[in-house]
Scaffold this motif. Structure first.
Motif, mmCIF file in Angstrom:
data_model
loop_
_atom_site.group_PDB
_atom_site.id
_atom_site.type_symbol
_atom_site.label_atom_id
_atom_site.label_comp_id
_atom_site.label_asym_id
_atom_site.label_seq_id
_atom_site.Cartn_x
_atom_site.Cartn_y
_atom_site.Cartn_z
ATOM 1 N N GLY A 1 6.060 11.521 -18.544
ATOM 2 C CA GLY A 1 4.142 12.124 -18.862
ATOM 3 C C GLY A 1 3.806 12.223 -20.357
ATOM 4 O O GLY A 1 3.041 10.940 -20.600
ATOM 5 N N GLY A 2 4.572 12.049 -20.897
ATOM 6 C CA GLY A 2 4.569 11.612 -22.420
ATOM 7 C C GLY A 2 4.925 9.934 -22.498
ATOM 8 O O GLY A 2 4.045 9.413 -23.731
ATOM 9 N N LEU A 3 5.699 9.155 -21.901
ATOM 10 C CA LEU A 3 5.745 7.982 -22.642
ATOM 11 C C LEU A 3 4.738 7.327 -21.752
ATOM 12 O O LEU A 3 4.568 6.515 -22.438
ATOM 13 N N ALA A 4 3.966 7.567 -20.758
ATOM 14 C CA ALA A 4 3.420 6.739 -19.900
ATOM 15 C C ALA A 4 1.950 7.324 -20.853
ATOM 16 O O ALA A 4 0.984 6.323 -20.804
ATOM 17 N N THR A 5 1.135 8.189 -21.610
ATOM 18 C CA THR A 5 0.606 8.248 -22.631
ATOM 19 C C THR A 5 0.930 7.426 -23.650
ATOM 20 O O THR A 5 -0.734 6.964 -24.233
ATOM 21 N N LEU A 6 1.665 6.808 -24.152
ATOM 22 C CA LEU A 6 1.913 6.130 -25.537
ATOM 23 C C LEU A 6 1.924 4.656 -24.737
ATOM 24 O O LEU A 6 1.078 4.445 -25.344
ATOM 25 N N VAL A 7 1.834 4.426 -23.695
ATOM 26 C CA VAL A 7 1.292 2.848 -22.590
ATOM 27 C C VAL A 7 0.418 3.309 -22.743
ATOM 28 O O VAL A 7 -0.467 1.728 -23.147
ATOM 29 N N VAL A 8 -0.523 4.208 -22.175
ATOM 30 C CA VAL A 8 -2.109 4.204 -22.864
ATOM 31 C C VAL A 8 -2.643 3.903 -23.367
ATOM 32 O O VAL A 8 -3.861 2.976 -24.129
ATOM 33 N N VAL A 9 -2.128 4.371 -24.582
ATOM 34 C CA VAL A 9 -2.315 4.051 -25.911
ATOM 35 C C VAL A 9 -2.334 2.540 -26.436
ATOM 36 O O VAL A 9 -3.102 2.204 -27.494
ATOM 37 N N ALA A 10 -1.188 2.289 -26.127
ATOM 38 C CA ALA A 10 -0.680 0.509 -26.424
ATOM 39 C C ALA A 10 -1.824 -0.683 -25.607
ATOM 40 O O ALA A 10 -2.141 -1.816 -26.033
ATOM 41 N N PHE A 11 -1.885 -0.008 -24.494
ATOM 42 C CA PHE A 11 -2.964 -0.414 -23.349
ATOM 43 C C PHE A 11 -3.990 0.455 -22.724
ATOM 44 O O PHE A 11 -4.662 0.482 -22.327
ATOM 45 N N PRO A 12 -5.615 0.019 -24.607
ATOM 46 C CA PRO A 12 -6.584 0.832 -24.409
ATOM 47 C C PRO A 12 -7.547 0.318 -23.379
ATOM 48 O O PRO A 12 -7.261 -1.277 -23.126
ATOM 49 N N GLN A 13 -8.643 1.059 -22.386
ATOM 50 C CA GLN A 13 -9.147 0.837 -22.042
ATOM 51 C C GLN A 13 -10.327 -0.524 -23.031
ATOM 52 O O GLN A 13 -10.886 -0.396 -23.917
ATOM 53 N N ASN A 14 -11.029 -1.458 -21.579
ATOM 54 C CA ASN A 14 -11.472 -2.638 -22.294
ATOM 55 C C ASN A 14 -13.449 -2.343 -22.072
ATOM 56 O O ASN A 14 -13.249 -1.324 -21.442
ATOM 57 N N PRO A 15 -13.626 -3.623 -22.923
ATOM 58 C CA PRO A 15 -15.145 -3.166 -23.183
ATOM 59 C C PRO A 15 -15.732 -2.899 -22.057
ATOM 60 O O PRO A 15 -16.631 -2.164 -21.863
ATOM 61 N N THR A 16 -15.299 -3.821 -21.089
ATOM 62 C CA THR A 16 -15.558 -4.167 -19.957
ATOM 63 C C THR A 16 -15.043 -3.058 -18.436
ATOM 64 O O THR A 16 -15.595 -3.794 -17.468
ATOM 65 N N GLY A 17 -14.819 -2.149 -19.010
ATOM 66 C CA GLY A 17 -13.588 -1.457 -17.729
ATOM 67 C C GLY A 17 -12.114 -1.426 -18.094
ATOM 68 O O GLY A 17 -12.037 -1.653 -19.337
ATOM 69 N N ASP A 18 -11.713 -0.702 -17.410
ATOM 70 C CA ASP A 18 -10.471 -0.622 -17.582
ATOM 71 C C ASP A 18 -8.923 -1.567 -16.911
ATOM 72 O O ASP A 18 -9.702 -2.767 -16.591
ATOM 73 N N SER A 19 -8.047 -1.525 -17.990
ATOM 74 C CA SER A 19 -7.524 -2.958 -17.933
ATOM 75 C C SER A 19 -6.362 -2.138 -17.246
ATOM 76 O O SER A 19 -6.196 -1.147 -16.840
ATOM 77 N N THR A 20 -5.671 -2.831 -16.218
ATOM 78 C CA THR A 20 -4.443 -2.346 -14.900
ATOM 79 C C THR A 20 -3.534 -1.466 -15.716
ATOM 80 O O THR A 20 -3.223 -1.023 -14.825
ATOM 81 N N THR A 21 -2.576 -1.624 -16.364
ATOM 82 C CA THR A 21 -1.769 -1.255 -17.250
ATOM 83 C C THR A 21 -2.057 -0.196 -17.672
ATOM 84 O O THR A 21 -1.774 0.971 -17.471
ATOM 85 N N HIS A 22 -3.899 0.220 -18.131
ATOM 86 C CA HIS A 22 -4.005 1.104 -18.548
ATOM 87 C C HIS A 22 -4.481 2.310 -17.496
ATOM 88 O O HIS A 22 -3.722 3.070 -17.469
ATOM 89 N N ALA A 23 -5.275 1.746 -16.786
ATOM 90 C CA ALA A 23 -5.312 2.861 -15.115
ATOM 91 C C ALA A 23 -3.554 3.199 -14.456
ATOM 92 O O ALA A 23 -3.785 4.519 -14.374
ATOM 93 N N VAL A 24 -2.823 2.372 -14.409
ATOM 94 C CA VAL A 24 -2.021 2.562 -13.901
ATOM 95 C C VAL A 24 -0.557 3.300 -14.659
ATOM 96 O O VAL A 24 -0.263 4.879 -14.196
ATOM 97 N N ALA A 25 -1.283 3.650 -15.967
ATOM 98 C CA ALA A 25 -0.174 4.602 -17.351
ATOM 99 C C ALA A 25 -0.666 5.739 -17.131
ATOM 100 O O ALA A 25 -0.254 6.785 -17.044
#
Length: 207
Positions: free
Chosen positions: A87-111
């Protein structure tokens, strides 16, 4: 019984502080019109968001705290600690791949999905199957039941958030905050419980 170090209490206590402090400060820094009930935490750290660095630091601190707590919570079963670390690692991936202005990136959503799922399930797997000799069987059973109950509540909150997310509900931001806050507090409760058990074991030991 393995001894949980004191610094694990700092990392476990830091998780909700980073999360709730991060979104509180980030929300205050947004222009008028930001609605935390309808808008998600990720929107505060999204690419192009005003003062996104605040929530970015909050989420990064949250992920690092979970990793440290998983390392220090040596009294927990390996499966539970592993999921907490995931869970901690996935949270860091969320940070590394932020939400796009026009919507979520796939990596962000999966993480984000992995983080929510792992942080909800880990309490159910954290209690060792075989109790340490210093524990009474009824005490171990109570802790195990508490772990399953905690996981059930967290999964229920995730279910509510999922309904809001997939139906574009009016409470998507609120439900996400409820899930995230509850998941951030759970490791702190586990560390406090483990430390209380250690004190009880020492006080009831020989001599």
């Amino acid at each position: 019984m393995s001894t949980v170090p004191r610094w694990a209490l700092l990392s476990a206590g830091g998780a909700p502080l980073f999360l709730v402090g991060g979104w509180t400060l980030a929300q205050a820094a947004q222009p008028d019109g930001f609605d935390p009930v309808r808008q998600t935490i990720s929107a505060l750290a999204a690419s192009g968001a005003d003062h996104r660095w605040i929530m970015t630091i909050g989420l990064a601190g949250l992920g690092l705290c979970h990793l440290a707590t998983a390392l220090g919570l040596v009294s927990a079963a390996p499966a539970g600690r592993g999921l907490l670390a995931l869970g901690g690692l996935a949270t860091l991936v969320v940070v590394a791949f932020p939400q796009n202005p026009t919507g979520d990136s796939t990596t962000h959503a999966v993480a984000a999905g992995v983080a929510f799922g792992a942080l909800a399930v880990w309490p159910a797997l954290a209690v060792p199957r075989r109790a340490a000799p210093a524990f009474h069987r009824d005490s171990s059973a109570r802790v195990r039941r508490a772990g399953f109950a905690t996981a059930a509540v967290l999964l229920g909150l995730i279910g509510w958030f999922a309904v809001e997310f997939f139906t574009d509900g009016a409470w998507i931001g609120l439900t996400e905050r409820l899930v995230a806050a509850a998941e951030a507090v759970a490791p702190l409760a586990a560390v406090l419980t483990a430390m209380a058990a250690q004190r009880q074991s020492r006080s009831s030991g020989p001599g």
